[in-house]
Design a protein around this motif. Structure first.
Motif, PDB file in Angstrom:
ATOM      1  N   GLU A 191       0.808  -1.215   0.000  1.00  6.72           N
ATOM      2  CA  GLU A 191       0.000   0.000   0.000  1.00  6.72           C
ATOM      3  C   GLU A 191       0.844   1.269   0.000  1.00  6.72           C
ATOM      4  OE1 GLU A 191      -1.889   1.052   3.946  1.00  6.72           O
ATOM      5  OE2 GLU A 191      -1.439  -1.066   4.276  1.00  6.72           O
ATOM      6  N   GLU A 192       2.102   1.179   0.389  1.00  7.88           N
ATOM      7  CA  GLU A 192       2.960   2.359   0.389  1.00  7.88           C
ATOM      8  C   GLU A 192       3.434   2.724  -1.011  1.00  7.88           C
ATOM      9  OE1 GLU A 192       3.747  -0.465   1.890  1.00  7.88           O
ATOM     10  OE2 GLU A 192       3.374  -0.166   4.033  1.00  7.88           O
ATOM     11  N   SER A 193       3.201   1.869  -1.981  1.00  7.97           N
ATOM     12  CA  SER A 193       3.731   2.090  -3.328  1.00  7.97           C
ATOM     13  C   SER A 193       3.132   3.332  -3.985  1.00  7.97           C
ATOM     14  CB  SER A 193       3.478   0.856  -4.196  1.00  7.97           C
ATOM     15  OG  SER A 193       2.100   0.537  -4.204  1.00  7.97           O
ATOM     16  N   GLY A 194       1.809   3.476  -3.964  1.00  7.80           N
ATOM     17  CA  GLY A 194       1.177   4.687  -4.485  1.00  7.80           C
ATOM     18  C   GLY A 194       0.879   4.694  -5.967  1.00  7.80           C
ATOM     19  N   ASN A 195       1.566   3.878  -6.762  1.00  6.04           N
ATOM     20  CA  ASN A 195       1.261   3.798  -8.196  1.00  6.04           C
ATOM     21  C   ASN A 195       1.628   2.413  -8.715  1.00  6.04           C
ATOM     22  OD1 ASN A 195       4.129   3.843  -9.281  1.00  6.04           O
ATOM     23  ND2 ASN A 195       4.101   5.836  -8.263  1.00  6.04           N
ATOM     24  N   GLY A 196       1.175   2.117  -9.930  1.00  5.40           N
ATOM     25  CA  GLY A 196       1.346   0.788 -10.477  1.00  5.40           C
ATOM     26  C   GLY A 196       2.793   0.368 -10.667  1.00  5.40           C
ATOM     27  N   GLU A 197       3.621   1.280 -11.144  1.00  3.70           N
ATOM     28  CA  GLU A 197       5.019   0.936 -11.384  1.00  3.70           C
ATOM     29  C   GLU A 197       5.734   0.604 -10.083  1.00  3.70           C
ATOM     30  OE1 GLU A 197       8.988   2.677 -13.679  1.00  3.70           O
ATOM     31  OE2 GLU A 197       7.192   3.934 -13.428  1.00  3.70           O
ATOM     32  N   ALA A 198       5.516   1.424  -9.058  1.00  2.00           N
ATOM     33  CA  ALA A 198       6.149   1.158  -7.766  1.00  2.00           C
ATOM     34  C   ALA A 198       5.637  -0.143  -7.165  1.00  2.00           C
ATOM     35  CB  ALA A 198       5.888   2.317  -6.811  1.00  2.00           C
ATOM     36  N   LEU A 199       4.337  -0.412  -7.327  1.00  2.00           N
ATOM     37  CA  LEU A 199       3.779  -1.660  -6.808  1.00  2.00           C
ATOM     38  C   LEU A 199       4.402  -2.854  -7.516  1.00  2.00           C
ATOM     39  CD1 LEU A 199       1.765  -3.160  -5.006  1.00  2.00           C
ATOM     40  CD2 LEU A 199       0.057  -2.887  -6.821  1.00  2.00           C
ATOM     41  N   ALA A 200       4.586  -2.741  -8.827  1.00  2.00           N
ATOM     42  CA  ALA A 200       5.179  -3.846  -9.587  1.00  2.00           C
ATOM     43  C   ALA A 200       6.579  -4.177  -9.076  1.00  2.00           C
ATOM     44  CB  ALA A 200       5.225  -3.494 -11.071  1.00  2.00           C
ATOM     45  N   HIS A 201       7.378  -3.163  -8.792  1.00  2.00           N
ATOM     46  CA  HIS A 201       8.726  -3.408  -8.281  1.00  2.00           C
ATOM     47  C   HIS A 201       8.681  -4.008  -6.871  1.00  2.00           C
ATOM     48  CE1 HIS A 201      10.990  -1.773 -11.605  1.00  2.00           C
ATOM     49  NE2 HIS A 201      10.190  -0.719 -11.632  1.00  2.00           N
ATOM     50  N   PHE A 202       7.702  -3.569  -6.086  1.00  2.00           N
ATOM     51  CA  PHE A 202       7.543  -4.164  -4.759  1.00  2.00           C
ATOM     52  C   PHE A 202       7.194  -5.642  -4.893  1.00  2.00           C
ATOM     53  CE2 PHE A 202       4.728  -5.629  -1.390  1.00  2.00           C
ATOM     54  CZ  PHE A 202       5.470  -5.336  -0.248  1.00  2.00           C
ATOM     55  N   ILE A 203       6.288  -5.972  -5.799  1.00  2.00           N
ATOM     56  CA  ILE A 203       5.875  -7.367  -5.991  1.00  2.00           C
ATOM     57  C   ILE A 203       7.061  -8.215  -6.444  1.00  2.00           C
ATOM     58  CG2 ILE A 203       4.434  -8.900  -7.383  1.00  2.00           C
ATOM     59  CD1 ILE A 203       2.321  -6.665  -7.436  1.00  2.00           C
ATOM     60  N   LEU A 204       7.867  -7.680  -7.363  1.00  2.00           N
ATOM     61  CA  LEU A 204       9.034  -8.425  -7.835  1.00  2.00           C
ATOM     62  C   LEU A 204       9.919  -8.841  -6.668  1.00  2.00           C
ATOM     63  CD1 LEU A 204      10.077  -6.467 -11.047  1.00  2.00           C
ATOM     64  CD2 LEU A 204       9.513  -8.906 -10.936  1.00  2.00           C
ATOM     65  N   GLN A 205      10.145  -7.919  -5.750  1.00  2.00           N
ATOM     66  CA  GLN A 205      11.018  -8.225  -4.627  1.00  2.00           C
ATOM     67  C   GLN A 205      10.337  -9.164  -3.635  1.00  2.00           C
ATOM     68  OE1 GLN A 205      10.837  -7.196  -1.164  1.00  2.00           O
ATOM     69  NE2 GLN A 205      12.759  -8.339  -0.814  1.00  2.00           N
ATOM     70  N   HIS A 206       9.100  -8.815  -3.248  1.00  2.00           N
ATOM     71  CA  HIS A 206       8.429  -9.584  -2.197  1.00  2.00           C
ATOM     72  C   HIS A 206       8.029 -10.981  -2.663  1.00  2.00           C
ATOM     73  CE1 HIS A 206       4.909 -11.053   0.051  1.00  2.00           C
ATOM     74  NE2 HIS A 206       5.559 -10.573   1.092  1.00  2.00           N
ATOM     75  N   TYR A 207       7.380 -11.080  -3.802  1.00  2.00           N
ATOM     76  CA  TYR A 207       6.830 -12.376  -4.240  1.00  2.00           C
ATOM     77  C   TYR A 207       7.954 -13.359  -4.554  1.00  2.00           C
ATOM     78  CZ  TYR A 207       3.538 -15.614  -6.432  1.00  2.00           C
ATOM     79  OH  TYR A 207       2.771 -16.719  -6.744  1.00  2.00           O
ATOM     80  N   ASN A 208       9.019 -12.864  -5.176  1.00  2.00           N
ATOM     81  CA  ASN A 208      10.137 -13.755  -5.480  1.00  2.00           C
ATOM     82  C   ASN A 208      10.834 -14.235  -4.209  1.00  2.00           C
ATOM     83  OD1 ASN A 208      10.197 -14.062  -8.341  1.00  2.00           O
ATOM     84  ND2 ASN A 208      10.843 -11.929  -8.525  1.00  2.00           N
ATOM     85  N   GLN A 209      11.030 -13.317  -3.263  1.00  2.84           N
ATOM     86  CA  GLN A 209      11.667 -13.715  -2.009  1.00  2.84           C
ATOM     87  C   GLN A 209      10.783 -14.681  -1.229  1.00  2.84           C
ATOM     88  OE1 GLN A 209      14.887 -12.834  -0.999  1.00  2.84           O
ATOM     89  NE2 GLN A 209      14.431 -14.537   0.402  1.00  2.84           N
ATOM     90  N   ASN A 210       9.490 -14.413  -1.231  1.00  2.00           N
ATOM     91  CA  ASN A 210       8.544 -15.286  -0.537  1.00  2.00           C
ATOM     92  C   ASN A 210       8.563 -16.689  -1.138  1.00  2.00           C
ATOM     93  OD1 ASN A 210       6.270 -15.548   1.451  1.00  2.00           O
ATOM     94  ND2 ASN A 210       5.104 -15.966  -0.411  1.00  2.00           N
ATOM     95  N   HIS A 211       8.674 -16.755  -2.459  1.00  2.00           N
ATOM     96  CA  HIS A 211       8.722 -18.066  -3.117  1.00  2.00           C
ATOM     97  C   HIS A 211       9.997 -18.812  -2.731  1.00  2.00           C
ATOM     98  CE1 HIS A 211       8.017 -21.114  -6.171  1.00  2.00           C
ATOM     99  NE2 HIS A 211       9.259 -20.942  -6.586  1.00  2.00           N
ATOM    100  N   LEU A 212      11.129 -18.101  -2.699  1.00  2.00           N
ATOM    101  CA  LEU A 212      12.383 -18.743  -2.325  1.00  2.00           C
ATOM    102  C   LEU A 212      12.358 -19.231  -0.880  1.00  2.00           C
ATOM    103  CD1 LEU A 212      14.991 -16.352  -3.997  1.00  2.00           C
ATOM    104  CD2 LEU A 212      14.426 -18.695  -4.677  1.00  2.00           C
ATOM    105  N   ASP A 213      11.741 -18.434  -0.004  1.00  2.00           N
ATOM    106  CA  ASP A 213      11.689 -18.801   1.413  1.00  2.00           C
ATOM    107  C   ASP A 213      10.871 -20.063   1.652  1.00  2.00           C
ATOM    108  OD1 ASP A 213      13.214 -16.614   2.005  1.00  2.00           O
ATOM    109  OD2 ASP A 213      11.529 -15.357   2.645  1.00  2.00           O
ATOM    110  N   HIS A 214       9.804 -20.237   0.882  1.00  2.00           N
ATOM    111  CA  HIS A 214       8.895 -21.361   1.133  1.00  2.00           C
ATOM    112  C   HIS A 214       9.076 -22.510   0.143  1.00  2.00           C
ATOM    113  CE1 HIS A 214       6.879 -18.012   3.252  1.00  2.00           C
ATOM    114  NE2 HIS A 214       6.474 -18.962   4.069  1.00  2.00           N
TER     115      HIS A 214
END
Length: 325
Positions: A136-159
């Motif tokens: 929610e801190e992203s504020g726009n689509g591009e920033a959200l996309a970069h957040f997802i790249l970092q979070h979702y990929n790391q989450n996948h590696l962790d689990h």
């Protein structure tokens, strides 16, 4: 700073549908500066939910399509960039709850819901799901996309440290939308392991409401008649801009542009009887300038309730529109 001008609160006409169950613009503008502002909603867009798409989302949930531990798992999370998409999702959740279906196992805490801003996130939290609401801190689509790249990929590696396939994300969208998120997540420049597949599902269609122009005209003139000679209009998208400017009698009938090419630069000295126009961001600002030759008085630095209020407050202070007459 005084609460009102001439004893009257300052109307802020928000050209949008009021979000449910809560609306951040209402909560923010009605509470700041001792209740100085009086927000009101004038819907511009008519949203029609696509029932077949809602049924598809419901079926996915019921069959475990969002539970990574299910053999039927198809998606690892959901992306939301609009209130309307959240409302469509809310309809599905409420239908499932009405059917006494337990949602906690179908939408577990391992399934992230990515939200573009605080208003979208707040509406998702109102559903009381176990899913984490992120971005929610992203504020726009591009920033959200970069957040997802970092979070979702790391989450996948962790689990899933092994070669297990990374599930794609489901992106609930309207008929008209930008493609910045799917493009960013699936860029060929990323190493293959970092790319995130995205499926876009159109859950609502949008068009300009026939009732918008008369409702806007009535609200504007009612405020003028009761003495609120200082008014703000907050514009959220290019849709409805022509009708709004026509109601304000700013357009030349022959050219379709601002009369006498007025307002080429911000003008803090114009009469208070004129409209003060704020845009939610640069896309709508640039549209008004290019299409009509009108430069809005302010453009929010951040597309949020707080961003809109900050832009209006700065303008009001600069123009010294704060003294009772």
């Amino acid at each position: 700073m005084n609460q009102s001008i001439g004893g009257t609160r300052i109307p802020v006409l928000l050209l949008k549908t009021r979000s449910k169950p809560t609306d951040g613009y209402l909560e923010c503008l009605a509470s700041v500066e001792g209740g100085r502002y009086e927000p009101a909603f004038i819907p511009v867009l008519e949203h029609r939910f696509k029932q077949d798409s809602l049924e598809e989302v419901r079926t996915l949930i019921e069959r475990g399509g969002f539970n990574s531990h299910s053999v039927n798992a198809r998606y690892g999370g959901i992306i939301f960039t609009s209130q309307r998409a959240v409302e469509a999702f809310t309809r599905v959740i409420e239908d499932l709850q009405a059917a006494s279906i337990c949602i906690d196992e179908l939408l577990p805490s391992s399934t992230p819901l990515y939200a573009v801003g605080p208003a979208t996130a707040s509406s998702l939290r109102a559903l009381n799901l176990r899913c984490p609401i992120l971005g929610e801190e992203s504020g726009n689509g591009e920033a959200l996309a970069h957040f997802i790249l970092q979070h979702y990929n790391q989450n996948h590696l962790d689990h899933h440290p092994g070669p297990e396939r990374k599930l794609p994300l489901l992106f609930l969208v309207g008929e008209q939308r930008r493609d910045i998120i799917p493009k960013t997540l699936q860029l060929d420049e990323h190493v293959p392991a970092a790319r995130i597949a995205v499926t876009e599902l159109v859950v609502y269609e949008t068009g300009e409401m026939q009732s918008f122009q008369p409702e806007f005209s009535q609200a504007w003139r009612t405020n003028q008649n009761r003495g609120a000679y200082c008014q703000w209009v907050v514009v959220f998208s290019p849709t409805g801009c022509r009708a709004m400017l026509t109601s304000l009698e700013l357009l030349d009938e022959e050219t379709g542009r601002i009369k006498n090419n007025q307002n080429p630069e911000p003008d803090t000295s114009k009469p208070l009887s004129k409209a003060f126009i704020a845009t939610i961001g640069p896309t709508t600002r640039d549209y008004l300038l290019k299409e009509f030759g009108l430069r809005p008085d302010v453009c929010a630095a951040n597309p949020s309730p707080e961003g809109v209020w900050a832009a209006i407050r700065t303008y009001m202070e600069k123009a010294e529109i704060c003294e009772e007459t």
